[in-house]
Motif scaffolding. Structure first.
Motif, PDB file in Angstrom:
ATOM      1  N   VAL A 106      -2.308  21.692  35.037  1.00 52.86           N
ATOM      2  CA  VAL A 106      -1.090  20.887  35.000  1.00 52.86           C
ATOM      3  C   VAL A 106      -0.455  20.798  36.380  1.00 52.86           C
ATOM      4  O   VAL A 106      -0.091  19.710  36.860  1.00 52.86           O
TER       5      VAL A 106
ATOM      6  N   CYS B 242      -0.097  17.461  38.846  1.00 55.26           N
ATOM      7  CA  CYS B 242       1.194  16.961  39.340  1.00 55.26           C
ATOM      8  C   CYS B 242       1.177  16.784  40.857  1.00 55.26           C
ATOM      9  O   CYS B 242       1.686  15.789  41.393  1.00 55.26           O
TER      10      CYS B 242
ATOM     11  N   GLY C 151      -1.488   9.411  35.606  1.00 56.77           N
ATOM     12  CA  GLY C 151      -2.446  10.061  34.717  1.00 56.77           C
ATOM     13  C   GLY C 151      -3.014  11.373  35.239  1.00 56.77           C
ATOM     14  O   GLY C 151      -3.783  12.038  34.541  1.00 56.77           O
TER      15      GLY C 151
ATOM     16  N   VAL D  78      -2.482  14.899  33.119  1.00 50.20           N
ATOM     17  CA  VAL D  78      -3.359  14.955  31.951  1.00 50.20           C
ATOM     18  C   VAL D  78      -4.798  15.191  32.389  1.00 50.20           C
ATOM     19  O   VAL D  78      -5.536  15.979  31.781  1.00 50.20           O
TER      20      VAL D  78
ATOM     21  N   VAL E  33      -5.583  18.886  33.053  1.00 52.22           N
ATOM     22  CA  VAL E  33      -5.864  19.672  31.849  1.00 52.22           C
ATOM     23  C   VAL E  33      -7.258  19.363  31.320  1.00 52.22           C
ATOM     24  O   VAL E  33      -8.005  20.254  30.911  1.00 52.22           O
ATOM     25  N   VAL E  34      -7.630  18.082  31.330  1.00 52.90           N
ATOM     26  CA  VAL E  34      -8.943  17.670  30.822  1.00 52.90           C
ATOM     27  C   VAL E  34     -10.062  18.338  31.606  1.00 52.90           C
ATOM     28  O   VAL E  34     -11.010  18.900  31.029  1.00 52.90           O
TER      29      VAL E  34
ATOM     30  N   MET F 191      -8.011   9.156  28.963  1.00 49.36           N
ATOM     31  CA  MET F 191      -7.778  10.535  29.360  1.00 49.36           C
ATOM     32  C   MET F 191      -6.940  11.276  28.325  1.00 49.36           C
ATOM     33  O   MET F 191      -7.151  12.470  28.079  1.00 49.36           O
ATOM     34  N   ALA F 192      -5.999  10.599  27.683  1.00 48.29           N
ATOM     35  CA  ALA F 192      -5.191  11.238  26.642  1.00 48.29           C
ATOM     36  C   ALA F 192      -6.057  11.610  25.441  1.00 48.29           C
ATOM     37  O   ALA F 192      -5.886  12.685  24.845  1.00 48.29           O
TER      38      ALA F 192
ATOM     39  N   CYS G 298      -8.054  14.671  26.338  1.00 47.36           N
ATOM     40  CA  CYS G 298      -7.191  15.840  26.367  1.00 47.36           C
ATOM     41  C   CYS G 298      -6.933  16.365  24.956  1.00 47.36           C
ATOM     42  O   CYS G 298      -6.966  17.584  24.711  1.00 47.36           O
TER      43      CYS G 298
END
Length: 444
Positions: A321, A325, A362, A365, A368-369, A422-423, A426
């Motif tokens: 995360v 960012c 994006g 996310v 995390v992926v 991507m969501a 995830c």
């Protein structure tokens, strides 16, 4: 600093530098070819999409090898770890030889599938046919890098990546633009320069692995059962990678579909190529933490440490995360100026800015992926990753179609990709990480 953080940094920092160096092959090509003209850059975009797909399908040679070698290392079988890794190298040679022959022969058909227009087709065909000659070295690089990462060595791949990229830039400039009485080969010189750099890099990595294998008295000859086992274990990861590459290829096709005319397609393809190259650059940077996750997860589960694996996963997600960012803010801040580095086309530069802003949003996310992908690959959970990839692809397709036909712009296509695809990935990865089915211990 926590011991887990120190271990992550020890592996991730060199991996970060090496992974950042890898996309520089394409970044250097894009910067050098982009100044030849927009049709050349668009041709590179089509060729790169095909080549990245072919090589990307074989990423299991690195990722699967990292986890399996690390498991045997954690179980105390270093010789067995190297023996298994060597079988992976032989598998890379076999796949690479077949792919080279088939790829060179089918280059015109592969380019024609995108229907990019006559001028772009010529440049894409020229680049791709030469670039296919570097397939075997690229696959050997994947396999040997996987062995070294599994042995908890991420520094050697870094050194080789730096050397390879310096050679790539020097050779590209000389072969594209020429020097002295040599006028240069244009886009063909870019492809040839990259192939030569890849051959040298593969040779350096192979030399290191052979030396380590001999020190452990591991066999260097191919073992049919081991090669077959490496291929069988790679099938789920191949399917997983196939879904990712299918998403990227369909995205390129959607860009062409959404364009209003040939000129618009040329502009949008060039914009998409630059955005995707930068996205890949940042994705590989985020993947450094995932590389550490593969190596540490495989070693921990090989040693039977379930509690440590759980703690590692939680910490890795936090790292993902934060890293996402940071890269997102950096990309958004640099978006107004990045286009100048790659093209002189003002229309491409203007269109690139909103696309990069979407890509930046994006990034958290994506962080995390990539982390969870690495954890599950290190755990050998390839079968779930294959199914998860299919689910994410199915969820992405209607969003992509909506972006192409209703949005009618490369900007909306990137909304579907950076947001929807991507969501979806995830969501399915987080679902798996919360369970315990992937926490299988032992050397196998």
């Amino acid at each position: 600093m926590r011991p887990t953080d120190r271990e992550i940094l020890r592996l991730a920092f060199p991996a970060f530098l090496a992974l950042v160096a890898e996309p520089l092959f394409l970044l250097a090509d894009a910067a050098i070819v982009g100044h030849l003209g927009t049709p050349e850059l668009a041709g590179l975009g089509v060729a790169a999409a095909v080549l990245q797909t072919v090589v990307g399908l074989c990423v299991f040679l690195a990722y699967g090898t990292t986890g399996s070698v690390a498991r045997k290392l954690g179980a105390g079988d270093r010789r067995g770890a190297l023996s298994q890794g060597i079988d992976g190298v032989w598998l890379a040679v076999l796949i690479g030889a077949v792919t080279t022959v088939v790829g060179v022969a089918s280059t015109p058909l592969l380019v024609a599938a995108f229907d990019p227009g006559p001028a772009v087709t010529d440049f894409a065909t020229t680049y791709l046919r030469i670039a296919f000659l570097g397939t075997t070295p690229l696959l050997v690089m994947l396999a040997t890098t996987g062995i070294l990462r599994g042995l908890q060595d991420t520094r050697t791949p870094l050194v080789v990546a730096v050397v390879g990229n310096i050679l790539n830039v020097v050779l590209n400039v000389l072969l594209v633009y020429g020097v002295g009485s040599f006028d240069g080969l244009g886009i063909a010189g870019s492809a040839l320069g990259s192939v030569l750099a890849q051959v040298i890099s593969a040779g350096l990595l192979l030399a290191v692995v052979v030396q380590v294998a001999r020190s452990e008295q591991a066999p260097l000859r191919p073992h049919l059962g081991g090669v077959r086992g490496a291929a069988s274990a790679g099938v789920p990861l191949l399917i997983r990678t196939l879904t990712l590459r299918a998403a990227l290829l369909l995205t390129v096709y959607a860009v062409v579909l959404a364009a209003q005319d040939a000129a618009g397609a040329e502009r949008d393809l060039a914009t998409h190529q630059l955005a995707l190259t930068l996205w890949s650059f940042l994705a590989f940077a985020l993947d450094a933490i995932a590389i550490a996750a593969q190596a540490i997860t495989g070693r921990a589960l090989g040693a039977g440490d379930v509690v440590g694996t759980r703690a590692l996963t939680r910490r890795m997600i936090q790292w993902g995360v934060v890293s996402g960012c940071v890269t997102g803010v950096g990309l958004a801040a640099a978006s107004p100026w990045l286009g100048v580095l790659f093209t002189e086309d003002a229309a491409v530069r203007r269109l690139l800015i909103p696309v990069l802003i979407i890509a930046a949003l994006g990034q958290p996310v994506a962080g995390v992926v990539f982390v969870l992908d690495g954890v599950l690959i290190g755990a050998g959970d390839g079968r779930y990753l294959a199914w998860a990839g299919l689910v994410a692809l199915v969820a992405y397709l209607p969003l992509l179609l909506l972006g192409a036909l209703v949005g009618g712009s490369v900007v909306w296509i990137w909304v579907a990709f950076a947001g929807g695809f991507m969501a979806a990935r995830c969501a399915v990865l987080l679902h798996r990480a919360r369970g315990s089915a992937w926490l299988v211990t032992g050397a196998g």
